[in-house]
Write a protein that holds these residues in place. Structure first.
Motif, PDB file in Angstrom:
ATOM      1  N   LEU A  59       0.550  -0.956  -0.323  1.00  0.00           N
ATOM      2  CA  LEU A  59       0.262  -0.152  -0.458  1.00  0.00           C
ATOM      3  C   LEU A  59       0.879   0.995   0.032  1.00  0.00           C
ATOM      4  O   LEU A  59       1.533   1.799   0.885  1.00  0.00           O
ATOM      5  CB  LEU A  59      -0.975   0.309   1.512  1.00  0.00           C
ATOM      6  N   HIS A  60       0.573   1.989  -0.824  1.00  0.00           N
ATOM      7  CA  HIS A  60       1.294   3.683  -1.113  1.00  0.00           C
ATOM      8  C   HIS A  60       0.395   4.762   0.309  1.00  0.00           C
ATOM      9  O   HIS A  60      -0.060   4.568   0.264  1.00  0.00           O
ATOM     10  CB  HIS A  60       0.762   4.236  -2.256  1.00  0.00           C
ATOM     11  N   SER A  61       1.600   4.905   0.870  1.00  0.00           N
ATOM     12  CA  SER A  61       0.323   5.859   2.353  1.00  0.00           C
ATOM     13  C   SER A  61       1.372   6.971   1.798  1.00  0.00           C
ATOM     14  O   SER A  61       2.914   7.348   1.359  1.00  0.00           O
ATOM     15  CB  SER A  61       1.611   5.495   3.736  1.00  0.00           C
ATOM     16  N   GLY A  62       0.177   8.266   1.908  1.00  0.00           N
ATOM     17  CA  GLY A  62       0.487   9.813   1.865  1.00  0.00           C
ATOM     18  C   GLY A  62      -0.543  10.321   2.318  1.00  0.00           C
ATOM     19  O   GLY A  62      -1.513  10.098   3.383  1.00  0.00           O
ATOM     20  N   VAL A  63      -0.502  11.695   2.278  1.00  0.00           N
ATOM     21  CA  VAL A  63      -1.316  12.802   2.899  1.00  0.00           C
ATOM     22  C   VAL A  63      -2.740  12.863   2.141  1.00  0.00           C
ATOM     23  O   VAL A  63      -2.482  13.235   0.933  1.00  0.00           O
ATOM     24  CB  VAL A  63      -0.395  13.759   2.816  1.00  0.00           C
ATOM     25  N   ARG A  64      -3.482  13.840   2.902  1.00  0.00           N
ATOM     26  CA  ARG A  64      -4.941  14.252   2.068  1.00  0.00           C
ATOM     27  C   ARG A  64      -5.310  15.472   2.950  1.00  0.00           C
ATOM     28  O   ARG A  64      -5.596  15.436   4.123  1.00  0.00           O
ATOM     29  CB  ARG A  64      -6.233  13.210   1.971  1.00  0.00           C
ATOM     30  N   VAL A  65      -5.142  16.838   1.926  1.00  0.00           N
ATOM     31  CA  VAL A  65      -5.141  17.983   2.901  1.00  0.00           C
ATOM     32  C   VAL A  65      -6.006  19.034   2.091  1.00  0.00           C
ATOM     33  O   VAL A  65      -6.035  19.031   0.743  1.00  0.00           O
ATOM     34  CB  VAL A  65      -3.993  18.720   3.493  1.00  0.00           C
ATOM     35  N   GLY A  66      -7.277  19.825   2.484  1.00  0.00           N
ATOM     36  CA  GLY A  66      -7.960  20.663   1.725  1.00  0.00           C
ATOM     37  C   GLY A  66      -8.950  21.082   2.800  1.00  0.00           C
ATOM     38  O   GLY A  66      -9.360  21.068   3.591  1.00  0.00           O
ATOM     39  N   VAL A  67      -9.800  22.144   1.744  1.00  0.00           N
ATOM     40  CA  VAL A  67     -11.239  22.436   2.026  1.00  0.00           C
ATOM     41  C   VAL A  67     -12.234  22.244   1.808  1.00  0.00           C
ATOM     42  O   VAL A  67     -12.315  22.055  -0.029  1.00  0.00           O
ATOM     43  CB  VAL A  67     -10.763  24.804   1.886  1.00  0.00           C
ATOM     44  N   ASP A  68     -13.163  22.721   1.912  1.00  0.00           N
ATOM     45  CA  ASP A  68     -14.423  22.371   1.446  1.00  0.00           C
ATOM     46  C   ASP A  68     -15.391  23.464   1.402  1.00  0.00           C
ATOM     47  O   ASP A  68     -15.197  23.308   2.338  1.00  0.00           O
ATOM     48  CB  ASP A  68     -14.959  20.704   1.197  1.00  0.00           C
ATOM     49  N   ALA A  69     -16.358  23.593   1.035  1.00  0.00           N
ATOM     50  CA  ALA A  69     -17.702  24.587   1.428  1.00  0.00           C
ATOM     51  C   ALA A  69     -18.768  23.818   1.492  1.00  0.00           C
ATOM     52  O   ALA A  69     -18.921  22.764   0.682  1.00  0.00           O
ATOM     53  CB  ALA A  69     -17.666  25.739   0.495  1.00  0.00           C
ATOM     54  N   ASP A  70     -19.714  23.851   1.880  1.00  0.00           N
ATOM     55  CA  ASP A  70     -21.037  22.442   2.641  1.00  0.00           C
ATOM     56  C   ASP A  70     -21.901  24.124   2.251  1.00  0.00           C
ATOM     57  O   ASP A  70     -22.511  24.915   2.911  1.00  0.00           O
ATOM     58  CB  ASP A  70     -21.299  22.088   4.341  1.00  0.00           C
ATOM     59  N   PHE A  71     -23.158  23.607   1.039  1.00  0.00           N
ATOM     60  CA  PHE A  71     -24.405  24.947   0.435  1.00  0.00           C
ATOM     61  C   PHE A  71     -25.773  23.948   1.093  1.00  0.00           C
ATOM     62  O   PHE A  71     -25.485  23.055   0.231  1.00  0.00           O
ATOM     63  CB  PHE A  71     -24.520  24.813  -1.035  1.00  0.00           C
ATOM     64  N   GLU A  72     -26.097  24.157   1.905  1.00  0.00           N
ATOM     65  CA  GLU A  72     -27.242  23.572   2.468  1.00  0.00           C
ATOM     66  C   GLU A  72     -28.378  24.019   1.611  1.00  0.00           C
ATOM     67  O   GLU A  72     -28.814  25.191   1.316  1.00  0.00           O
ATOM     68  CB  GLU A  72     -28.263  23.713   3.832  1.00  0.00           C
ATOM     69  N   VAL A  73     -29.045  23.115   0.794  1.00  0.00           N
ATOM     70  CA  VAL A  73     -30.084  23.216   0.154  1.00  0.00           C
ATOM     71  C   VAL A  73     -31.304  23.315   0.664  1.00  0.00           C
ATOM     72  O   VAL A  73     -32.131  23.444   0.263  1.00  0.00           O
ATOM     73  CB  VAL A  73     -29.999  21.983  -1.139  1.00  0.00           C
ATOM     74  N   TYR A  74     -31.908  21.488   1.073  1.00  0.00           N
ATOM     75  CA  TYR A  74     -32.915  20.929   1.654  1.00  0.00           C
ATOM     76  C   TYR A  74     -33.439  20.791   3.081  1.00  0.00           C
ATOM     77  O   TYR A  74     -32.244  19.978   3.235  1.00  0.00           O
ATOM     78  CB  TYR A  74     -33.758  20.758   0.859  1.00  0.00           C
ATOM     79  N   GLU A  75     -33.774  20.578   4.153  1.00  0.00           N
ATOM     80  CA  GLU A  75     -34.470  20.256   4.746  1.00  0.00           C
ATOM     81  C   GLU A  75     -36.224  19.147   5.346  1.00  0.00           C
ATOM     82  O   GLU A  75     -37.010  19.990   4.986  1.00  0.00           O
ATOM     83  CB  GLU A  75     -34.526  20.779   6.320  1.00  0.00           C
ATOM     84  N   TYR A  76     -35.633  18.037   5.476  1.00  0.00           N
ATOM     85  CA  TYR A  76     -37.440  17.396   5.518  1.00  0.00           C
ATOM     86  C   TYR A  76     -37.117  16.166   6.451  1.00  0.00           C
ATOM     87  O   TYR A  76     -35.890  15.511   6.763  1.00  0.00           O
ATOM     88  CB  TYR A  76     -36.991  16.214   4.372  1.00  0.00           C
TER      89      TYR A  76
END
Length: 219
Positions: A59-76
């Motif tokens: 297995l190759h081992s590495g890193v994962r790093v980043g940013v994301d945004a959450d847009f709430e669309v609907y609630e039920y």
């Protein structure tokens, strides 16, 4: 008659002008957007790669790093639905045990851009379960392919003389917990694109497959 027409027009104008104000009072447009940063471990391999049949994969081992945004669309009924785009620096590749005088490895650095559908539900006070599923696009930034014991034999896997394609795409899925503003995410990616462009010396149809564990903070 003219006075009646002007009076009717004035009344209709007053009603028309009052509609946007009333509508705005009844329904407010409030877009809920959250941003998060993530960092964690990523393990990966190249599925269906048969270039080195005599070597034992690891297995190759590495890193994962980043940013994301959450847009709430609907609630039920307690479930929240949204769209979550992001940008991640993602280390992928494949490693092999040393065979004869060769030390084989693929160290591939990608810019991953996932756009997932998010479903979440609160299961306790300040504790949410979150599921994400959707496509991603990967852009190969730089990759080192070591096919010998000497570092001079390494080259850019995505470059002019490289054997791998620069563009990747596939599916991204993850499951996580959010406690207050802290996140714990476990997930993976499955690539659909055959990454091999040099079929003269190598064989197979390698596809990126990886899993990751990340911690994050939402604000």
């Amino acid at each position: 008659m003219r006075k009646m027409i002007f009076g009717a027009l004035a009344a209709l104008s007053a009603v028309a002008l009052s509609l946007p104000a009333n509508a705005q009072e009844e329904k407010e447009c409030d877009l809920d957007v959250d941003f998060a940063v993530h960092v964690g471990y990523q393990g990966s391999f190249l599925k269906d790669f048969t270039a080195y049949p005599g070597a034992t994969r690891s297995l190759h081992s590495g890193v994962r790093v980043g940013v994301d945004a959450d847009f709430e669309v609907y609630e039920y009924k307690g479930f929240e639905f949204g769209v979550r785009p992001g940008v991640f620096f993602s280390q992928k590749g494949e490693a092999y045990t040393k065979t004869a005088d060769k030390a084989l490895s693929y160290n591939l650095n990608y810019l991953d851009i996932p756009v997932t559908l998010r479903v979440s539900r609160e299961v306790a006070d300040d504790l949410d379960v979150i599921a994400n599923f959707g496509p991603y696009i990967g852009i190969g930034l730089y990759g080192k392919n070591g096919t010998g014991s000497s570092s001079k034999e390494k080259h850019d896997s995505f470059g002019k003389d490289g054997e791998l394609r620069r563009i990747d795409s596939g599916l991204n899925a993850s499951l996580g917990l959010r406690y207050d503003d802290f996140l714990l995410t476990v997930g993976g990616q499955y690539g659909f694109v055959n990454q091999l462009k040099d079929t003269k010396t190598l064989t197979g149809s390698p596809k990126n497959v990886n899993f990751f564990v990340m911690v994050g903070y939402e604000f």
